[in-house]
Structures are given as structure tokens and as C-alpha cells.
Design an enzyme around this catalytic site. Structure first.
Site, PDB file in Angstrom:
ATOM      1  N   MET A  93      -4.588  -7.325  -6.741  1.00 29.27           N
ATOM      2  CA  MET A  93      -4.003  -8.438  -7.508  1.00 29.27           C
ATOM      3  C   MET A  93      -5.075  -9.333  -8.113  1.00 29.27           C
ATOM      4  SD  MET A  93      -0.806  -7.835  -7.382  1.00 29.27           S
ATOM      5  CE  MET A  93       0.012  -9.198  -7.759  1.00 29.27           C
ATOM      6  N   ARG A  94      -6.202  -8.687  -8.473  1.00 28.25           N
ATOM      7  CA  ARG A  94      -7.245  -9.521  -9.228  1.00 28.25           C
ATOM      8  C   ARG A  94      -7.690  -8.900 -10.374  1.00 28.25           C
ATOM      9  NH1 ARG A  94      -9.324 -13.171  -5.875  1.00 28.25           N
ATOM     10  NH2 ARG A  94      -8.406 -13.178  -3.954  1.00 28.25           N
ATOM     11  N   LEU A  95      -8.063  -9.807 -11.370  1.00 25.20           N
ATOM     12  CA  LEU A  95      -8.798  -9.093 -12.458  1.00 25.20           C
ATOM     13  C   LEU A  95     -10.198  -8.552 -12.197  1.00 25.20           C
ATOM     14  CD1 LEU A  95      -8.081 -11.917 -15.249  1.00 25.20           C
ATOM     15  CD2 LEU A  95      -7.008  -9.602 -14.781  1.00 25.20           C
ATOM     16  N   ILE A  96     -10.581  -7.213 -12.811  1.00 23.26           N
ATOM     17  CA  ILE A  96     -11.961  -7.037 -12.575  1.00 23.26           C
ATOM     18  C   ILE A  96     -12.710  -7.475 -13.399  1.00 23.26           C
ATOM     19  CG2 ILE A  96     -13.214  -4.934 -12.569  1.00 23.26           C
ATOM     20  CD1 ILE A  96     -10.986  -4.764 -10.540  1.00 23.26           C
ATOM     21  N   HIS A 119       0.949   0.074 -13.217  1.00 21.20           N
ATOM     22  CA  HIS A 119       1.419  -0.973 -13.343  1.00 21.20           C
ATOM     23  C   HIS A 119       3.015  -0.733 -13.622  1.00 21.20           C
ATOM     24  CE1 HIS A 119       2.170  -5.167 -14.745  1.00 21.20           C
ATOM     25  NE2 HIS A 119       2.945  -4.717 -15.765  1.00 21.20           N
ATOM     26  N   ASN A 139      -5.601   1.644 -12.890  1.00 27.72           N
ATOM     27  CA  ASN A 139      -4.567   0.760 -12.566  1.00 27.72           C
ATOM     28  C   ASN A 139      -3.094   1.447 -12.628  1.00 27.72           C
ATOM     29  OD1 ASN A 139      -3.713  -1.576 -11.071  1.00 27.72           O
ATOM     30  ND2 ASN A 139      -3.059  -2.264 -13.256  1.00 27.72           N
ATOM     31  N   GLY A 154       0.785  -1.340   0.048  1.00 26.51           N
ATOM     32  CA  GLY A 154       0.070   0.068   0.179  1.00 26.51           C
ATOM     33  C   GLY A 154       0.883   1.034   0.054  1.00 26.51           C
ATOM     34  N   SER A 155       1.945   1.172  -0.567  1.00 23.63           N
ATOM     35  CA  SER A 155       2.857   2.548  -0.545  1.00 23.63           C
ATOM     36  C   SER A 155       2.136   3.543  -1.626  1.00 23.63           C
ATOM     37  CB  SER A 155       4.332   2.200  -1.113  1.00 23.63           C
ATOM     38  OG  SER A 155       4.578   1.952  -2.089  1.00 23.63           O
TER      39      SER A 155
HETATM   40  C1  GRF Z   1       3.058  -1.007  -7.630  1.00 23.93           C
HETATM   41  O1  GRF Z   1       4.315  -1.548  -8.098  1.00 23.93           O
HETATM   42  C2  GRF Z   1       2.028  -1.079  -8.776  1.00 23.93           C
HETATM   43  O2  GRF Z   1       2.749  -0.906  -9.972  1.00 23.93           O
HETATM   44  C3  GRF Z   1       1.636  -2.613  -8.774  1.00 23.93           C
HETATM   45  O3  GRF Z   1       1.581  -2.978  -7.489  1.00 23.93           O
HETATM   46  C4  GRF Z   1       2.534  -2.618  -6.776  1.00 23.93           C
HETATM   47  C5  GRF Z   1       1.818  -1.924  -5.561  1.00 23.93           C
HETATM   48  O4  GRF Z   1       3.023  -1.479  -4.631  1.00 23.93           O
HETATM   49  N1  GRF Z   1       0.400  -2.762  -9.463  1.00 23.93           N
HETATM   50  P1  GRF Z   1       2.317  -0.789  -3.338  1.00 23.93           P
HETATM   51  O5  GRF Z   1       1.546  -1.788  -2.698  1.00 23.93           O
HETATM   52  O6  GRF Z   1       1.585   0.453  -3.725  1.00 23.93           O
HETATM   53  O7  GRF Z   1       3.684  -0.492  -2.751  1.00 23.93           O
END
Ligand code: GRF
Length: 193
Positions: free
Chosen positions: A89-92, A108, A106, A11-12
Site C-alpha cells: 500500500m505504498r507508492l514506489i 490492481h 503490481n 497476503g492471499s
Molecule cells: C488485491 O485485491 C490486489 O489487487 C490489491 O490488493 C489486494 C491484496 O489482497 N492490490 P491480498 O492481500 O493479496 O489478499
């Protein structure tokens, strides 16, 4: 404008978005953080910042449609305008996509369409590219396939490791995500006025 953040892990990015909103840097507030993992560190981070959180376990439902219907109900009761995935970490699926069409984004850690899916950073290292990056995109039914909103390059240096590259990519994410979210909120505000 109201945001909901979806996250499954650290969750950073969620933390940065919450802090930006609280500092008045976003034209909106984070109404809710939702995680599919009750133990995800993002929940404690959001709570410490005074944001409402909810953990909704997909396995508590008969199927994905019912799980997503619960998500939609939560979003609707908070009158959420934009759903921001940050390490979710899931597809919508179709239930959520049709309820929030064009309103789910999203982030990525690659220059899509290169290296979609899991461990994009490892994939970039494996491919021995000299440049990778960050992409923010609208979410569709595919894996990291929706229309691209913004991208930033991150160059790889000699001797780059997973750890060093991940750090550089996250630093870029933490600047780009609040900027792009704010732009989208402004666009939505413009549409409504
Ligand atoms: C990020 O690198 C984002 O690009 C990917 O998942 C990671 C999440 O990192 N989808 P965090 O939990 O926000 O630290």
C-alpha cells in the site's frame, strides 16, 4: 529466477504465488517476502510456507529514499530478478524504481485506467458499472498508472455487494497473477540465454 513479494496486508495473492512456485508451476522461486507492516498477516503466511520474510518499517528511516535504499539492499543481497507487489500500500519512489526499472509489477482490482487508488471495488460499485476486473501492470511513479501487462474482466450481477464482488475479483487475481508472473519469468530467462 528469484522473486520478491511486497505486501502490506492479508497476503492471499502472495500465498498463491508462493504455493505456485513451490509446486514447480513458476520458473522461479520466492526468495523473500517484504512487508512495511510488522503485523501484516502475510508475514505469518509466508513463514508457515518456509519463505524468508522481513518487516521494514518506513518510519524507522529519515525519509523515503533511505527506506527504499534499505529495500534495494535486501533485494540485491537476495539477487532478486522481479519484484511483485501484492497489496503493497505504498507508492514506489525513485530509489527503488531506478534500481529495478522494468522489474516491478503490481496487481490492481479494476480495469485500469478506471478506478485507480484505494477501494477500487467500492469505486466500481459506486459508479454502477456492469463490468470491472483485474489489471496487472508495470509500476511507475504514479498511482496504478504503469504500462498494462494483462487484464481480465469480471462482470457484476444484480444485487452485487462489496463482499461478493471482492470474492470474484480475488478468484480471478489468484489465477491471473501466477500465470502472468510465469510469463514474465520466461521472457526474462529468454533475454538472459
Ligand atoms: C488485491 O485485491 C490486489 O489487487 C490489491 O490488493 C489486494 C491484496 O489482497 N492490490 P491480498 O492481500 O493479496 O489478499
Amino acid at each position: 529466477m528469484k522473486l520478491a513479494l511486497f505486501a502490506s496486508g492479508t497476503g492471499s495473492n502472495a500465498e498463491v504465488l508462493i504455493r505456485s512456485a513451490q509446486a514447480g508451476e513458476l520458473s522461479g522461486e520466492v526468495a523473500l517476502v517484504i512487508s512495511d507492516k510488522p503485523s501484516a498477516p502475510v508475514l505469518a503466511k509466508a513463514q508457515a510456507l518456509g519463505v524468508k520474510t522481513v518487516a521494514i518499517r518506513p518510519t524507522s528511516f529519515q525519509n523515503k529514499a533511505e527506506y527504499e535504499q534499505e529495500l534495494v539492499s535486501r533485494l540485491q543481497s537476495e539477487e532478486v530478478d522481479l519484484v511483485v507487489l501484492a497489496g503493497y500500500m505504498r507508492l514506489i519512489g525513485p530509489v527503488l524504481l531506478s534500481a529495478y526499472e522494468g522489474k516491478i509489477i503490481n496487481i490492481h482490482p479494476s480495469l485500469l485506467p478506471s478506478f485507480p487508488g484505494l477501494d477500487a471495488i467500492g469505486q466500481a460499485l459506486q459508479a454502477d458499472v456492469t463490468v470491472t476486473g483485474v489489471t496487472i501492470h508495470y509500476v511507475d511513479a504514479g498511482m496504478d498508472t504503469g504500462p498494462i501487462i494483462a487484464q481480465r474482466e469480471v462482470p457484476l450481477v444484480e444485487g452485487e455487494t462489496h463482499e461478493t464482488l471482492a470474492k470474484k475479483i480475488q478468484a480471478v487475481e489468484h489465477k491471473l497473477y501466477p500465470t502472468v508472473v510465469n510469463q514474465l519469468l520466461h521472457e526474462k530467462l529468454g533475454e538472459e540465454s
